[in-house]
Enzyme design. Sequence first.
Site, PDB file in Angstrom:
ATOM      1  N   TRP A 171       0.860  -1.188   0.000  1.00  0.00           N
ATOM      2  CA  TRP A 171       0.000   0.000   0.000  1.00  0.00           C
ATOM      3  C   TRP A 171       0.891   1.230   0.000  1.00  0.00           C
ATOM      4  O   TRP A 171       1.854   1.295   0.772  1.00  0.00           O
ATOM      5  CB  TRP A 171      -0.932   0.053   1.226  1.00  0.00           C
ATOM      6  CG  TRP A 171      -1.694   1.348   1.216  1.00  0.00           C
ATOM      7  CD1 TRP A 171      -2.752   1.679   0.410  1.00  0.00           C
ATOM      8  CD2 TRP A 171      -1.416   2.523   2.003  1.00  0.00           C
ATOM      9  NE1 TRP A 171      -3.147   2.974   0.646  1.00  0.00           N
ATOM     10  CE2 TRP A 171      -2.340   3.514   1.611  1.00  0.00           C
ATOM     11  CE3 TRP A 171      -0.456   2.832   2.978  1.00  0.00           C
ATOM     12  CZ2 TRP A 171      -2.354   4.801   2.181  1.00  0.00           C
ATOM     13  CZ3 TRP A 171      -0.460   4.099   3.547  1.00  0.00           C
ATOM     14  CH2 TRP A 171      -1.406   5.068   3.153  1.00  0.00           C
ATOM     15  N   ASP A 186      -7.656  -4.224   9.935  1.00  0.00           N
ATOM     16  CA  ASP A 186      -6.842  -3.015   9.753  1.00  0.00           C
ATOM     17  C   ASP A 186      -7.548  -1.820  10.378  1.00  0.00           C
ATOM     18  O   ASP A 186      -8.346  -1.164   9.734  1.00  0.00           O
ATOM     19  CB  ASP A 186      -6.600  -2.772   8.251  1.00  0.00           C
ATOM     20  CG  ASP A 186      -5.709  -1.549   8.019  1.00  0.00           C
ATOM     21  OD1 ASP A 186      -5.037  -1.106   8.969  1.00  0.00           O
ATOM     22  OD2 ASP A 186      -5.693  -1.047   6.873  1.00  0.00           O
ATOM     23  N   HIS A 243      -8.980  -6.030   3.727  1.00  0.00           N
ATOM     24  CA  HIS A 243      -8.758  -5.401   5.027  1.00  0.00           C
ATOM     25  C   HIS A 243     -10.131  -5.118   5.601  1.00  0.00           C
ATOM     26  O   HIS A 243     -10.875  -4.298   5.057  1.00  0.00           O
ATOM     27  CB  HIS A 243      -7.962  -4.099   4.903  1.00  0.00           C
ATOM     28  CG  HIS A 243      -6.483  -4.319   4.927  1.00  0.00           C
ATOM     29  ND1 HIS A 243      -5.565  -3.302   4.796  1.00  0.00           N
ATOM     30  CD2 HIS A 243      -5.762  -5.467   5.103  1.00  0.00           C
ATOM     31  CE1 HIS A 243      -4.338  -3.813   4.887  1.00  0.00           C
ATOM     32  NE2 HIS A 243      -4.443  -5.117   5.058  1.00  0.00           N
ATOM     33  N   ASP A 245      -9.831  -2.767   0.911  1.00  0.00           N
ATOM     34  CA  ASP A 245      -9.975  -2.321   2.297  1.00  0.00           C
ATOM     35  C   ASP A 245     -11.376  -1.709   2.421  1.00  0.00           C
ATOM     36  O   ASP A 245     -11.766  -0.857   1.615  1.00  0.00           O
ATOM     37  CB  ASP A 245      -8.878  -1.299   2.602  1.00  0.00           C
ATOM     38  CG  ASP A 245      -8.919  -0.737   4.010  1.00  0.00           C
ATOM     39  OD1 ASP A 245      -7.915  -0.856   4.733  1.00  0.00           O
ATOM     40  OD2 ASP A 245      -9.946  -0.125   4.385  1.00  0.00           O
ATOM     41  N   LYS A 288      -7.063   2.516  -3.016  1.00  0.00           N
ATOM     42  CA  LYS A 288      -7.702   3.500  -2.144  1.00  0.00           C
ATOM     43  C   LYS A 288      -8.341   4.579  -2.993  1.00  0.00           C
ATOM     44  O   LYS A 288      -7.889   4.873  -4.103  1.00  0.00           O
ATOM     45  CB  LYS A 288      -6.643   4.109  -1.218  1.00  0.00           C
ATOM     46  CG  LYS A 288      -7.228   4.891  -0.056  1.00  0.00           C
ATOM     47  CD  LYS A 288      -6.212   5.055   1.064  1.00  0.00           C
ATOM     48  CE  LYS A 288      -6.807   5.869   2.206  1.00  0.00           C
ATOM     49  NZ  LYS A 288      -5.933   5.932   3.380  1.00  0.00           N
ATOM     50  N   ASP A 344     -10.239   3.805   9.203  1.00  0.00           N
ATOM     51  CA  ASP A 344      -9.639   2.844  10.123  1.00  0.00           C
ATOM     52  C   ASP A 344     -10.234   2.751  11.526  1.00  0.00           C
ATOM     53  O   ASP A 344      -9.502   2.610  12.497  1.00  0.00           O
ATOM     54  CB  ASP A 344      -8.141   3.146  10.236  1.00  0.00           C
ATOM     55  CG  ASP A 344      -7.484   3.230   8.872  1.00  0.00           C
ATOM     56  OD1 ASP A 344      -7.440   2.204   8.188  1.00  0.00           O
ATOM     57  OD2 ASP A 344      -7.059   4.325   8.492  1.00  0.00           O
ATOM     58  N   ASP A 346     -12.458   8.809   7.146  1.00  0.00           N
ATOM     59  CA  ASP A 346     -11.431   8.007   7.802  1.00  0.00           C
ATOM     60  C   ASP A 346     -11.700   6.533   7.550  1.00  0.00           C
ATOM     61  O   ASP A 346     -12.845   6.079   7.600  1.00  0.00           O
ATOM     62  CB  ASP A 346     -11.393   8.276   9.299  1.00  0.00           C
ATOM     63  CG  ASP A 346     -10.263   7.484   9.939  1.00  0.00           C
ATOM     64  OD1 ASP A 346      -9.096   7.883   9.735  1.00  0.00           O
ATOM     65  OD2 ASP A 346     -10.523   6.454  10.583  1.00  0.00           O
ATOM     66  N   HIS A 356     -11.854   2.056   2.015  1.00  0.00           N
ATOM     67  CA  HIS A 356     -11.166   2.761   0.937  1.00  0.00           C
ATOM     68  C   HIS A 356     -12.025   3.091  -0.273  1.00  0.00           C
ATOM     69  O   HIS A 356     -11.514   3.221  -1.380  1.00  0.00           O
ATOM     70  CB  HIS A 356      -9.953   1.946   0.478  1.00  0.00           C
ATOM     71  CG  HIS A 356      -8.805   2.009   1.426  1.00  0.00           C
ATOM     72  ND1 HIS A 356      -7.565   1.526   1.125  1.00  0.00           N
ATOM     73  CD2 HIS A 356      -8.703   2.524   2.676  1.00  0.00           C
ATOM     74  CE1 HIS A 356      -6.748   1.722   2.151  1.00  0.00           C
ATOM     75  NE2 HIS A 356      -7.418   2.320   3.109  1.00  0.00           N
ATOM     76  N   GLU A 390      -2.906  -2.739  -2.585  1.00  0.00           N
ATOM     77  CA  GLU A 390      -4.108  -2.251  -1.887  1.00  0.00           C
ATOM     78  C   GLU A 390      -4.550  -0.912  -2.456  1.00  0.00           C
ATOM     79  O   GLU A 390      -3.828   0.077  -2.384  1.00  0.00           O
ATOM     80  CB  GLU A 390      -3.816  -2.123  -0.390  1.00  0.00           C
ATOM     81  CG  GLU A 390      -5.015  -1.629   0.406  1.00  0.00           C
ATOM     82  CD  GLU A 390      -4.731  -1.516   1.900  1.00  0.00           C
ATOM     83  OE1 GLU A 390      -3.599  -1.807   2.335  1.00  0.00           O
ATOM     84  OE2 GLU A 390      -5.654  -1.125   2.636  1.00  0.00           O
TER      85      GLU A 390
HETATM   86  C1  RNT Z   1      -4.020   2.765   4.727  1.00  0.00           C
HETATM   87  C2  RNT Z   1      -4.156   1.319   4.379  1.00  0.00           C
HETATM   88  C3  RNT Z   1      -3.084   0.417   4.900  1.00  0.00           C
HETATM   89  C4  RNT Z   1      -2.633   0.768   6.294  1.00  0.00           C
HETATM   90  C5  RNT Z   1      -1.697  -0.240   6.905  1.00  0.00           C
HETATM   91  C6  RNT Z   1      -1.046   0.280   8.139  1.00  0.00           C
HETATM   92  O1  RNT Z   1      -5.084   3.517   4.329  1.00  0.00           O
HETATM   93  O2  RNT Z   1      -5.412   0.871   4.800  1.00  0.00           O
HETATM   94  O3  RNT Z   1      -3.517  -0.898   4.845  1.00  0.00           O
HETATM   95  O4  RNT Z   1      -3.729   0.916   7.148  1.00  0.00           O
HETATM   96  O5  RNT Z   1      -0.793  -0.637   5.978  1.00  0.00           O
HETATM   97 ZN    ZN Z   2      -5.795  -1.204   4.717  1.00  0.00          ZN
END
Ligand code: RNT
Ligand code: ZN
Length: 415
Positions: free
Chosen positions: A182, A322, A282, A255, A223, A292, A290, A258, A221
């Site tokens: 990523w 994640d 993820h 993710d 986004k 996460d 955000d 994302h 990954e």
């Molecule tokens: C960031 C990504 C990535 C990170 C990790 C720490 O937006 O989701 O996966 O969260 O690599």
């Molecule tokens: Zn991620």
Amino acid sequence: MSYTEAQKLYTTYGIDTEEAISKLTDKEVSIHCWQGDDVAGFDNPDGGAGNGLAVTGNYPGRARSFEELKQDFLKAVSLIPGKKRINLHACYAVFTEENPWVDRDGLEYRHFEPWVEFAKENGFGIDFNPTVFSHPMVKDGLSLSSPDETVRRFWIDHCIASRRIAQQIGEQLADKVLNNVWIPDGYKDTPSDRLGPRKRLKDALDEIFAEECPNVIDCVESKFFAVGVESYTVGSNEFYTAYAASHDHVYNLMDAGHYHPSENISDKISAMLLYFDYVPLHVTRGVNWDSDHVVAFDDETKEICREIVRNDAMDRVLVGLDFFDASINRIAAWVIGGRNFQKAMLFALLQPDQELKAMQDTGDFTGRLMLQEEAKTLPFSDVWAEYCRRQGVPTGREWFDTVKEYGQNVLSGRN
Ligand code: RNT
Ligand code: ZN
């Protein structure tokens, strides 16, 4: 209700609770080490995430060393049922007198050997990630897509080093190791060239993936956007999906946080399953911009799990957690998110999927809605409690006492 009573009730819906428990027992979930220290890692004297990744909050007690992180991780996973892998980032290299600090482009397997020992001792698998953020070589917000050859070279070398490390970990554990790239690359404001950075990223990836690494599952990954890169992300979903589709053994890792807030990865899993043998995820919780927040037992997490279960893809959808919330107790965050994923999986395994599919295919949409809703209030919690008992973890909120005690005895001694 007792487990046996619940089991009987589920049978009337054509659901076998024993089968559900046994399938869940075998499902591996990769637990991210970076929840324990706010993605700080061990290789950065400032000890903080930045330059491409933001973590907010200042709850006391974060792990400051390899020993502390291992101890916290073990405490957390002792309260989460299920089979675990540990997800590492390259910034968690263990530096010692014999193995002193090297920059990320010089990392080697020996810097991760202590993690492999830890994994072996505890029966965990391992997954890996190059760390392409929190480092001064991310210049103007760019890494692998940078127009600066020196910057690009540094990160290509880091990603190649990471992949070799992942390969060696895989050999040591006689397992496959997911290695996930990523990068934060993008622009805050309207770009004047969108193609150039993507072309450079494509070429960089080709170089990174050139070597045969049979024990590695290569992931990229994607986004949509992040704070600071609102206008353009180089590694977008289209870019990486197309890259993965045209490169053998490379997968687009999705993710849950994302995408556009009205898009759900639960809807994307089936599309990817038709074209890829693995679908890495993820699992996290996006809240507006955000990506996460700690995983909740919410509709989208359940729907992700339902797609895994009803498409018979337990072995093909590779799940990593994640999230990193530095505003709450970090061990509790791990446990809450980890247990919630397990709950969502068990919930998914306890749905009358065959009947629901048949209703859809015969156009019985009324029946489908009726059954979807009725199934929601079947005695799930009794099966959950039984699963936890068999796994030797607390069944309900009493796990929190253990975490509070750990906070008083261990975390409070850290500043
Ligand atoms: C960031 C990504 C990535 C990170 C990790 C720490 O937006 O989701 O996966 O969260 O690599
Ligand atoms: Zn991620």
